[in-house]
Design a protein around this motif. Structure first.
Motif, PDB file in Angstrom:
ATOM      1  N   ILE A  29      47.557  44.942  41.063  1.00  0.00           N
ATOM      2  CA  ILE A  29      48.235  43.915  41.020  1.00  0.00           C
ATOM      3  C   ILE A  29      48.761  43.486  42.001  1.00  0.00           C
ATOM      4  O   ILE A  29      49.447  43.742  42.491  1.00  0.00           O
ATOM      5  N   TRP A  30      48.329  41.739  42.274  1.00  0.00           N
ATOM      6  CA  TRP A  30      48.895  41.840  42.968  1.00  0.00           C
ATOM      7  C   TRP A  30      50.016  39.993  42.369  1.00  0.00           C
ATOM      8  O   TRP A  30      48.946  39.723  41.886  1.00  0.00           O
ATOM      9  N   GLN A  31      50.875  39.823  43.160  1.00  0.00           N
ATOM     10  CA  GLN A  31      51.534  38.535  42.478  1.00  0.00           C
ATOM     11  C   GLN A  31      52.021  37.578  42.795  1.00  0.00           C
ATOM     12  O   GLN A  31      52.955  38.097  44.168  1.00  0.00           O
ATOM     13  N   ALA A  37      50.162  29.960  44.288  1.00  0.00           N
ATOM     14  CA  ALA A  37      49.270  31.186  42.484  1.00  0.00           C
ATOM     15  C   ALA A  37      48.734  29.369  42.498  1.00  0.00           C
ATOM     16  O   ALA A  37      47.178  30.133  41.968  1.00  0.00           O
TER      17      ALA A  37
END
Length: 84
Positions: A29-31, A37
Motif C-alpha cells: 500500500i502506497w499513500q 495524489a
C-alpha cells in the motif's frame, strides 16, 4: 570508516524484500499525504480535485507528445476510469 559504510549499506540492502528475480518488491500500500495524489505538478482546483503545489523540481516533466496526450486523457476521464 569506508568499510563501516559498506557494511551498513549491505545490511540495509539485505533487508529489502525481493521478488523471485531479485528486484526490489514494491508491492504493498502506497499513500500520498499531499496533493500529489491528484497531480505531481502544480495544478489548479477542479471539481473533486483540490488545488496543490507539485512535487516535481522545476514543475516540468519532459513528456513525449504521446505521453502528454495520454496524461490529459487520463485526467479528463479520471472520474470514470479510476476504479478507486
Amino acid at each position: 570508516m569506508l568499510q563501516l559504510v559498506r557494511v551498513f549499506s549491505f545490511v540495509l540492502l539485505a533487508q529489502v524484500p525481493r521478488t523471485a528475480d531479485g528486484k526490489p518488491d514494491l508491492n504493498g500500500i502506497w499513500q500520498t499525504l499531499n496533493s500529489a495524489a491528484w497531480d505531481i505538478q502544480d495544478h489548479s482546483g477542479q471539481l473533486g480535485v483540490p488545488p496543490g503545489k507539485g512535487v516535481v523540481e522545476g514543475n516540468e516533466i519532459p513528456y513525449q507528445p504521446w505521453a502528454a496526450t495520454k496524461k490529459q486523457e487520463n485526467s479528463a476521464n479520471r472520474n470514470t476510469a479510476d476504479p478507486a
